[in-house]
Design a protein around this motif. Structure first.
Motif, mmCIF file in Angstrom:
data_model
loop_
_atom_site.group_PDB
_atom_site.id
_atom_site.type_symbol
_atom_site.label_atom_id
_atom_site.label_comp_id
_atom_site.label_asym_id
_atom_site.label_seq_id
_atom_site.Cartn_x
_atom_site.Cartn_y
_atom_site.Cartn_z
ATOM 1 N N VAL A 1 44.468 42.291 27.872
ATOM 2 C CA VAL A 1 44.189 42.830 29.211
ATOM 3 C C VAL A 1 45.237 42.348 30.203
ATOM 4 N N LEU A 2 45.585 41.065 30.156
ATOM 5 C CA LEU A 2 46.596 40.534 31.065
ATOM 6 C C LEU A 2 47.973 41.129 30.796
ATOM 7 N N ALA A 3 48.308 41.323 29.535
ATOM 8 C CA ALA A 3 49.592 41.941 29.200
ATOM 9 C C ALA A 3 49.656 43.376 29.719
ATOM 10 N N PHE A 4 48.582 44.130 29.545
ATOM 11 C CA PHE A 4 48.546 45.501 30.048
ATOM 12 C C PHE A 4 48.656 45.529 31.570
ATOM 13 N N ALA A 5 47.940 44.632 32.239
ATOM 14 C CA ALA A 5 48.000 44.581 33.702
ATOM 15 C C ALA A 5 49.406 44.221 34.171
ATOM 16 N N GLY A 6 50.045 43.314 33.482
ATOM 17 C CA GLY A 6 51.410 42.938 33.845
ATOM 18 C C GLY A 6 52.385 44.080 33.673
ATOM 19 N N PHE B 1 51.004 47.115 36.331
ATOM 20 C CA PHE B 1 50.904 46.874 37.766
ATOM 21 C C PHE B 1 51.859 45.812 38.284
ATOM 22 N N GLY B 2 52.652 45.227 37.427
ATOM 23 C CA GLY B 2 53.614 44.218 37.866
ATOM 24 C C GLY B 2 52.978 42.849 38.009
ATOM 25 N N PHE B 3 53.749 41.964 38.619
ATOM 26 C CA PHE B 3 53.349 40.560 38.712
ATOM 27 C C PHE B 3 52.072 40.384 39.524
ATOM 28 N N TRP B 4 51.950 41.044 40.678
ATOM 29 C CA TRP B 4 50.782 40.858 41.533
ATOM 30 C C TRP B 4 49.538 41.448 40.899
ATOM 31 N N GLY B 5 49.683 42.546 40.167
ATOM 32 C CA GLY B 5 48.550 43.091 39.434
ATOM 33 C C GLY B 5 48.095 42.137 38.339
ATOM 34 N N PHE B 6 49.059 41.488 37.691
ATOM 35 C CA PHE B 6 48.759 40.483 36.671
ATOM 36 C C PHE B 6 47.968 39.327 37.281
ATOM 37 N N LEU C 1 46.186 39.276 40.105
ATOM 38 C CA LEU C 1 44.865 39.728 40.540
ATOM 39 C C LEU C 1 43.927 39.876 39.347
ATOM 40 N N THR C 2 44.430 40.417 38.255
ATOM 41 C CA THR C 2 43.612 40.572 37.050
ATOM 42 C C THR C 2 43.198 39.210 36.505
ATOM 43 N N ALA C 3 44.121 38.271 36.466
ATOM 44 C CA ALA C 3 43.799 36.922 35.979
ATOM 45 C C ALA C 3 42.760 36.248 36.872
ATOM 46 N N LEU C 4 42.900 36.405 38.188
ATOM 47 C CA LEU C 4 41.942 35.817 39.116
ATOM 48 C C LEU C 4 40.553 36.427 38.934
ATOM 49 N N LEU C 5 40.482 37.731 38.804
ATOM 50 C CA LEU C 5 39.186 38.393 38.629
ATOM 51 C C LEU C 5 38.566 38.072 37.271
ATOM 52 N N MET C 6 39.381 37.917 36.228
ATOM 53 C CA MET C 6 38.851 37.525 34.920
ATOM 54 C C MET C 6 38.284 36.115 34.979
ATOM 55 N N GLY C 7 38.978 35.212 35.664
ATOM 56 C CA GLY C 7 38.479 33.842 35.800
ATOM 57 C C GLY C 7 37.182 33.786 36.589
ATOM 58 N N THR C 8 37.116 34.566 37.654
ATOM 59 C CA THR C 8 35.891 34.624 38.451
ATOM 60 C C THR C 8 34.738 35.176 37.621
ATOM 61 N N GLY C 9 35.002 36.220 36.869
ATOM 62 C CA GLY C 9 33.967 36.796 36.008
ATOM 63 C C GLY C 9 33.498 35.820 34.940
ATOM 64 N N ALA C 10 34.430 35.047 34.394
ATOM 65 C CA ALA C 10 34.059 34.055 33.385
ATOM 66 C C ALA C 10 33.170 32.972 33.986
ATOM 67 N N LEU C 11 33.519 32.518 35.177
ATOM 68 C CA LEU C 11 32.688 31.498 35.838
ATOM 69 C C LEU C 11 31.299 32.033 36.157
ATOM 70 N N LEU C 12 31.220 33.240 36.674
ATOM 71 C CA LEU C 12 29.920 33.822 36.994
ATOM 72 C C LEU C 12 29.093 34.069 35.732
ATOM 73 N N GLY C 13 29.744 34.475 34.658
ATOM 74 C CA GLY C 13 29.038 34.688 33.393
ATOM 75 C C GLY C 13 28.475 33.398 32.832
#
Length: 63
Positions: free
Chosen positions: A13-18, A21-26, A28-40
């Motif tokens: 997922v991170l490779a596809f986002a990178g 969508f470029g570096f900033w998309g990467f 943002l995706t990493a930040l949202l994945m981390g947030t989702g993992a913490l909430l889960g």
């Protein structure tokens, strides 16, 4: 799902986002994945936010 499969999926997922969508998309995706993992983990009861806060503020040691 095993941790290996989960890690591979997260990497894909991170490779596809990178690529798409470029570096900033990467980032943002990493930040949202981390947030989702913490909430889960919190929803499963495997993460105690008070314990994390206490450890970060120095009230309790992690050892």
């Amino acid at each position: 799902m095993t941790p290996t499969v989960t890690g591979m999926a997260a990497g894909a997922v991170l490779a596809f986002a990178g690529l798409a969508f470029g570096f900033w998309g990467f980032l943002l995706t990493a930040l949202l994945m981390g947030t989702g993992a913490l909430l889960g983990r919190s929803a499963e009861g495997k993460l105690d936010f008070r314990g994390v806060r206490d450890a970060l503020t120095g009230r309790r040691s992690s050892s």
